[in-house]
Design a protein around this motif. Sequence first.
Motif, PDB file in Angstrom:
ATOM      1  N   LEU A  68       1.851  -3.996  10.007  1.00 48.89           N
ATOM      2  CA  LEU A  68       1.724  -4.924  11.171  1.00 48.89           C
ATOM      3  C   LEU A  68       1.987  -3.990  12.216  1.00 48.89           C
ATOM      4  CD1 LEU A  68       4.243  -7.727  10.218  1.00 48.89           C
ATOM      5  CD2 LEU A  68       1.926  -8.226  10.734  1.00 48.89           C
ATOM      6  N   GLU A  69       1.041  -4.037  13.530  1.00 43.28           N
ATOM      7  CA  GLU A  69       0.684  -3.290  14.625  1.00 43.28           C
ATOM      8  C   GLU A  69       0.439  -4.051  15.653  1.00 43.28           C
ATOM      9  OE1 GLU A  69      -2.088  -0.220  13.792  1.00 43.28           O
ATOM     10  OE2 GLU A  69      -1.025   0.408  11.740  1.00 43.28           O
ATOM     11  N   ASN A  70       1.248  -4.211  16.528  1.00 45.71           N
ATOM     12  CA  ASN A  70       0.985  -4.979  17.859  1.00 45.71           C
ATOM     13  C   ASN A  70       0.622  -6.548  17.701  1.00 45.71           C
ATOM     14  OD1 ASN A  70       1.875  -2.683  19.297  1.00 45.71           O
ATOM     15  ND2 ASN A  70      -0.382  -1.813  19.097  1.00 45.71           N
ATOM     16  N   ASP A  71       1.566  -6.765  16.806  1.00 45.62           N
ATOM     17  CA  ASP A  71       1.124  -8.357  16.592  1.00 45.62           C
ATOM     18  C   ASP A  71      -0.379  -8.730  15.774  1.00 45.62           C
ATOM     19  OD1 ASP A  71       3.394  -9.386  17.785  1.00 45.62           O
ATOM     20  OD2 ASP A  71       2.653  -9.560  19.684  1.00 45.62           O
ATOM     21  N   MET A  72      -0.712  -7.531  15.076  1.00 43.15           N
ATOM     22  CA  MET A  72      -1.956  -7.867  14.405  1.00 43.15           C
ATOM     23  C   MET A  72      -1.520  -7.304  12.981  1.00 43.15           C
ATOM     24  SD  MET A  72      -4.221  -8.398  16.825  1.00 43.15           S
ATOM     25  CE  MET A  72      -5.643  -7.682  17.219  1.00 43.15           C
ATOM     26  N   LEU A  73      -2.474  -7.870  12.234  1.00 41.06           N
ATOM     27  CA  LEU A  73      -2.120  -7.518  10.797  1.00 41.06           C
ATOM     28  C   LEU A  73      -3.410  -6.483  10.463  1.00 41.06           C
ATOM     29  CD1 LEU A  73      -0.622  -7.747   7.883  1.00 41.06           C
ATOM     30  CD2 LEU A  73      -2.204  -9.568   7.402  1.00 41.06           C
ATOM     31  N   VAL A  74      -3.096  -5.240   9.940  1.00 41.74           N
ATOM     32  CA  VAL A  74      -4.122  -4.261   9.709  1.00 41.74           C
ATOM     33  C   VAL A  74      -4.233  -4.065   8.145  1.00 41.74           C
ATOM     34  CG1 VAL A  74      -4.900  -2.004  10.271  1.00 41.74           C
ATOM     35  CG2 VAL A  74      -3.824  -3.381  12.003  1.00 41.74           C
ATOM     36  N   LEU A  75      -5.327  -4.187   7.790  1.00 36.24           N
ATOM     37  CA  LEU A  75      -5.664  -3.884   6.252  1.00 36.24           C
ATOM     38  C   LEU A  75      -6.158  -2.668   6.175  1.00 36.24           C
ATOM     39  CD1 LEU A  75      -6.663  -7.509   5.193  1.00 36.24           C
ATOM     40  CD2 LEU A  75      -4.367  -6.544   5.324  1.00 36.24           C
ATOM     41  N   THR A  76      -5.764  -1.689   5.328  1.00 35.46           N
ATOM     42  CA  THR A  76      -6.654  -0.470   5.234  1.00 35.46           C
ATOM     43  C   THR A  76      -6.668   0.056   3.910  1.00 35.46           C
ATOM     44  OG1 THR A  76      -4.325   0.809   5.834  1.00 35.46           O
ATOM     45  CG2 THR A  76      -5.786   0.391   7.791  1.00 35.46           C
ATOM     46  N   ASP A  77      -7.130   1.327   3.757  1.00 34.11           N
ATOM     47  CA  ASP A  77      -7.395   1.658   2.098  1.00 34.11           C
ATOM     48  C   ASP A  77      -7.956   0.425   1.400  1.00 34.11           C
ATOM     49  OD1 ASP A  77      -6.342   4.280   2.906  1.00 34.11           O
ATOM     50  OD2 ASP A  77      -4.359   3.679   2.452  1.00 34.11           O
ATOM     51  N   LEU A  78      -8.966  -0.010   1.856  1.00 37.35           N
ATOM     52  CA  LEU A  78      -9.706  -1.007   1.252  1.00 37.35           C
ATOM     53  C   LEU A  78     -10.289  -0.748  -0.126  1.00 37.35           C
ATOM     54  CD1 LEU A  78     -11.384  -2.487   4.365  1.00 37.35           C
ATOM     55  CD2 LEU A  78      -9.033  -3.193   3.582  1.00 37.35           C
ATOM     56  N   GLU A  79      -9.743  -1.434  -1.233  1.00 34.35           N
ATOM     57  CA  GLU A  79     -10.438  -1.286  -2.346  1.00 34.35           C
ATOM     58  C   GLU A  79     -11.239  -2.724  -2.818  1.00 34.35           C
ATOM     59  OE1 GLU A  79      -8.202   0.542  -5.840  1.00 34.35           O
ATOM     60  OE2 GLU A  79      -7.115   1.406  -4.227  1.00 34.35           O
ATOM     61  N   SER A  80     -12.533  -2.882  -2.650  1.00 32.80           N
ATOM     62  CA  SER A  80     -13.185  -3.996  -2.632  1.00 32.80           C
ATOM     63  C   SER A  80     -14.192  -4.115  -3.728  1.00 32.80           C
ATOM     64  CB  SER A  80     -13.898  -4.504  -1.058  1.00 32.80           C
ATOM     65  OG  SER A  80     -14.535  -5.800  -1.237  1.00 32.80           O
ATOM     66  N   TYR A  81     -14.227  -5.366  -4.213  1.00 34.18           N
ATOM     67  CA  TYR A  81     -15.332  -5.568  -5.179  1.00 34.18           C
ATOM     68  C   TYR A  81     -16.331  -6.649  -4.404  1.00 34.18           C
ATOM     69  CZ  TYR A  81     -11.530  -3.690  -7.727  1.00 34.18           C
ATOM     70  OH  TYR A  81     -10.522  -2.829  -8.312  1.00 34.18           O
TER      71      TYR A  81
END
Length: 159
Positions: free
Chosen positions: A118-131
């Motif tokens: 959580l950064e400045n009222d934002m949810l930040v998704l990183t290091d994405l491992e996506s299918y």
Amino acid sequence: MRKKKVIIILLAVFLFTLSFTGFVVKKVIISLAKDNISWAENMNINGPWSEKAIWKSSDGYFYLICEQYNETENITVSSYIKMDAEWIKCSVNYRSGVNHFYFDTDDGQTLLECDASLENDMLVLTDLESYLPNISGLDSITLSKHDYDDTIASLPFLI
């Protein structure tokens, strides 16, 4: 006699080094555990599990729907991810002690794993491992929180 003295000194240095290393490792483990507990508390107090809301990406291809069906239940978080012309629904979970989200379909297939903060009222998704091909090229996904009642009618998919 001299050889015995050297062995005793080496043994004492070894034992001191071993105990000091154990102390440092213990401090590091405790610090990591506190950070993980703090992260989970933050997610439960300020993140998607805190209140009925909708979190969405600025491009409109990624949503978190945070619902509470009655006052005695916890918030349930589902994601809707657009892939081509289709919206894919996933449950969103995290494991205690791991700052990591898991997006699973109803049949148990994991479509996305990522770190979350959580950064400045934002949810930040990183290091994405996506299918999913449309997410696999991204570095991060940033979601902003919106009022549930104001946003629910304008969703581009059916819940």
